[in-house]
Design a protein around this motif. Structure first.
Motif, PDB file in Angstrom:
ATOM      1  N   THR A   1       1.509   3.889   1.535  1.00 27.73           N
ATOM      2  CA  THR A   1       1.414   4.615   2.799  1.00 27.73           C
ATOM      3  C   THR A   1       2.737   4.474   3.531  1.00 27.73           C
ATOM      4  O   THR A   1       3.583   3.642   3.174  1.00 27.73           O
ATOM      5  CB  THR A   1       0.296   4.047   3.692  1.00 27.73           C
ATOM      6  OG1 THR A   1       0.636   2.690   4.033  1.00 27.73           O
ATOM      7  CG2 THR A   1      -1.048   4.077   2.982  1.00 27.73           C
ATOM      8  N   GLU A   2       2.934   5.276   4.579  1.00 25.59           N
ATOM      9  CA  GLU A   2       4.161   5.175   5.365  1.00 25.59           C
ATOM     10  C   GLU A   2       4.277   3.794   6.007  1.00 25.59           C
ATOM     11  O   GLU A   2       5.350   3.184   6.017  1.00 25.59           O
ATOM     12  CB  GLU A   2       4.180   6.257   6.440  1.00 25.59           C
ATOM     13  CG  GLU A   2       5.479   6.266   7.250  1.00 25.59           C
ATOM     14  CD  GLU A   2       5.521   7.391   8.271  1.00 25.59           C
ATOM     15  OE1 GLU A   2       6.421   7.355   9.125  1.00 25.59           O
ATOM     16  OE2 GLU A   2       4.657   8.282   8.213  1.00 25.59           O
ATOM     17  N   ARG A   3       3.155   3.289   6.527  1.00 26.93           N
ATOM     18  CA  ARG A   3       3.169   1.958   7.140  1.00 26.93           C
ATOM     19  C   ARG A   3       3.483   0.898   6.083  1.00 26.93           C
ATOM     20  O   ARG A   3       4.241  -0.041   6.340  1.00 26.93           O
ATOM     21  CB  ARG A   3       1.815   1.685   7.788  1.00 26.93           C
ATOM     22  CG  ARG A   3       1.744   0.353   8.522  1.00 26.93           C
ATOM     23  CD  ARG A   3       0.392   0.188   9.196  1.00 26.93           C
ATOM     24  NE  ARG A   3       0.268  -1.112   9.835  1.00 26.93           N
ATOM     25  CZ  ARG A   3      -0.830  -1.538  10.435  1.00 26.93           C
ATOM     26  NH1 ARG A   3      -1.895  -0.758  10.496  1.00 26.93           N
ATOM     27  NH2 ARG A   3      -0.870  -2.729  10.987  1.00 26.93           N
ATOM     28  N   GLY A   4       2.885   1.061   4.900  1.00 26.19           N
ATOM     29  CA  GLY A   4       3.152   0.119   3.818  1.00 26.19           C
ATOM     30  C   GLY A   4       4.606   0.152   3.393  1.00 26.19           C
ATOM     31  O   GLY A   4       5.202  -0.878   3.080  1.00 26.19           O
TER      32      GLY A   4
ATOM     33  N   LYS B   1       6.863   8.671  -1.121  1.00 27.13           N
ATOM     34  CA  LYS B   1       6.568   8.178   0.228  1.00 27.13           C
ATOM     35  C   LYS B   1       7.513   7.071   0.683  1.00 27.13           C
ATOM     36  O   LYS B   1       7.761   6.913   1.865  1.00 27.13           O
ATOM     37  CB  LYS B   1       5.117   7.703   0.356  1.00 27.13           C
ATOM     38  CG  LYS B   1       4.095   8.806   0.100  1.00 27.13           C
ATOM     39  CD  LYS B   1       2.688   8.331   0.390  1.00 27.13           C
ATOM     40  CE  LYS B   1       1.686   9.439   0.094  1.00 27.13           C
ATOM     41  NZ  LYS B   1       0.301   9.027   0.314  1.00 27.13           N
TER      42      LYS B   1
ATOM     43  N   GLY C   1      -4.200   2.082  -2.125  1.00 25.87           N
ATOM     44  CA  GLY C   1      -4.193   1.448  -0.809  1.00 25.87           C
ATOM     45  C   GLY C   1      -4.235  -0.062  -0.894  1.00 25.87           C
ATOM     46  O   GLY C   1      -3.856  -0.665  -1.895  1.00 25.87           O
ATOM     47  N   THR C   2      -4.734  -0.705   0.160  1.00 32.70           N
ATOM     48  CA  THR C   2      -4.669  -2.162   0.247  1.00 32.70           C
ATOM     49  C   THR C   2      -5.556  -2.848  -0.783  1.00 32.70           C
ATOM     50  O   THR C   2      -5.242  -3.930  -1.267  1.00 32.70           O
ATOM     51  CB  THR C   2      -5.076  -2.634   1.656  1.00 32.70           C
ATOM     52  OG1 THR C   2      -6.360  -2.098   1.968  1.00 32.70           O
ATOM     53  CG2 THR C   2      -4.067  -2.168   2.683  1.00 32.70           C
TER      54      THR C   2
ATOM     55  N   SER D   1       0.852  -1.183   0.000  1.00 31.04           N
ATOM     56  CA  SER D   1       0.000   0.000   0.000  1.00 31.04           C
ATOM     57  C   SER D   1       0.889   1.235   0.000  1.00 31.04           C
ATOM     58  O   SER D   1       1.966   1.242   0.605  1.00 31.04           O
ATOM     59  CB  SER D   1      -0.925   0.015   1.216  1.00 31.04           C
ATOM     60  OG  SER D   1      -0.171  -0.005   2.409  1.00 31.04           O
TER      61      SER D   1
END
Length: 363
Positions: free
Chosen positions: A82-85, A203, A106-107, A80
């Protein structure tokens, strides 16, 4: 080619099935989650795996660790954006994934059309890579050595780098692990600034620079604005953009600029090196070309070598993909060819008598 797609979303499985419908030479099997993937690993014997990170029962990272233990093969992570991804993706690359593709929404991304060309290209490229973890590479696992990588490894000269002003590194597929391997062995008082173009989407470079900064003695920053280049600092070009070198008030600076469509890959290694050559004599530059497909930066780094500078190409024995360093070697542009774990030591030998840029500017 056998492709195992591991994806927990039924909607995403349908989207991917439709997008791969035109790939007649692919035999595709789907797995619903990590546990299902491990069950199908032995019976299907895939050549390549695409692996989602966020899944129930068994997440992608746990599944990847088991794959590398049971039956190692090239794995491409679907992450994804995102920062977490991004952080999870770098954990996956550490575990042995060869590459990743960021889902645009996203996911669960219903519209995968914007990344399908990239995904298809990376799946086909992955068959040429060797599945292994960065840790095993650093531990000295015995790799295969081909004639292509071994022949140019004889050094024709020991370069004079005492006047060097800047170290440029270019990398792509497999690059994050290779970059970290090198930077972990570079001391904090390294006399040159280090500028890196690693092909990566937005990102992800912020997470990568943070990860490197935590692991390395040198300071590592994501280059998000115009910045004077300081010795002992690593500047990572921001994902999805390009970086160029300028000289302002007699000082070298790096600027982040919008990507130029004339360059295929971003951040562009070619554009970075070309701009450096506009403002620094080739004999004062050191170039390092790491793993990656294509030829981004090979012509420009070959010019550094031919005009009196020094260059290193990562050897085929450790490169996940031998495209970019192989092209540099073919163009006669490599001062030497080395496995990635020996590159830092060579750079330290080359620069041991170099006057740090900060002191040079004050004199």
């Amino acid at each position: 080619m056998k492709l195992l797609i591991v994806e927990d979303s039924a909607l995403m499985r349908r989207v991917l099935r439709e997008n791969f419908a035109d790939q007649d030479d692919l035999e595709i099997e789907f797995a619903r989650d990590g546990e299902d993937a491990l069950d199908k690993l032995a019976q299907f014997e895939p050549d390549v795996i695409t692996l989602d990170i966020n899944m129930p029962k068994m997440d992608g990272l746990t599944c990847l660790a088991h794959i590398m233990e049971i039956r190692p093969c090239p794995v491409i992570m679907l992450s994804s954006l995102t920062e977490r991804g991004a952080m999870a993706t770098f954990e996956a690359l550490e575990l042995g994934a060869v590459d990743f593709v960021a889902k645009p929404d996203g996911t669960v991304s219903v519209d995968m059309s914007s990344v399908m060309d990239e995904l298809k290209r990376k799946i086909r490229m992955a068959t040429q890579t060797r599945a292994r973890t960065r840790r095993s590479m650093r531990a000295g696992a015995k790799p295969r050595v081909s004639k292509a990588s071994a022949a140019p490894a004889q050094r024709t000269r020991f370069p004079n780098c005492a006047a060097s002003e800047l170290l440029l590194i270019g990398s792509s597929t497999g690059g994050p692990g290779a970059v970290q391997t090198i930077l972990e062995d570079i001391p904090a008082d390294f006399p040159l600034p280090i500028l890196i173009s690693q092909h990566m989407p937005p990102k992800f470079t912020a997470a990568f620079s943070h990860r490197l900064n935590e692991a390395c003695a040198v300071d590592v920053v994501e280059l998000s604005e115009t910045c004077p280049l300081q010795p002992g600092t690593v500047y990572l070009a921001a994902g999805g953009r390009d970086v160029v070198v300028r000289r302002k008030l007699k000082r070298l600076v790096a600027e982040t600029v919008p990507s130029d469509p004339k360059y295929v890959w971003h951040p562009s290694v070619s554009r970075m090196v070309d701009s450096a050559l506009d403002h620094v004599e080739a004999r004062k530059l050191i170039g390092v070309m790491l793993t990656g497909m294509g030829d981004d930066g090979s012509e420009e780094m070959a010019r550094i070598h031919k005009e009196g500078g020094a260059t290193i190409a990562e050897s085929e024995e450790t490169a996940a993909v031998f495209g970019m360093p192989g092209q540099l070697i073919e163009k006669g542009g490599a001062t030497c060819v080395l496995p990635v774990q020996k590159i830092a030591g060579e750079l330290l030998r080359w620069t041991e008598n170099t006057i740090p840029a900060r002191r040079r500017q004050c004199s």
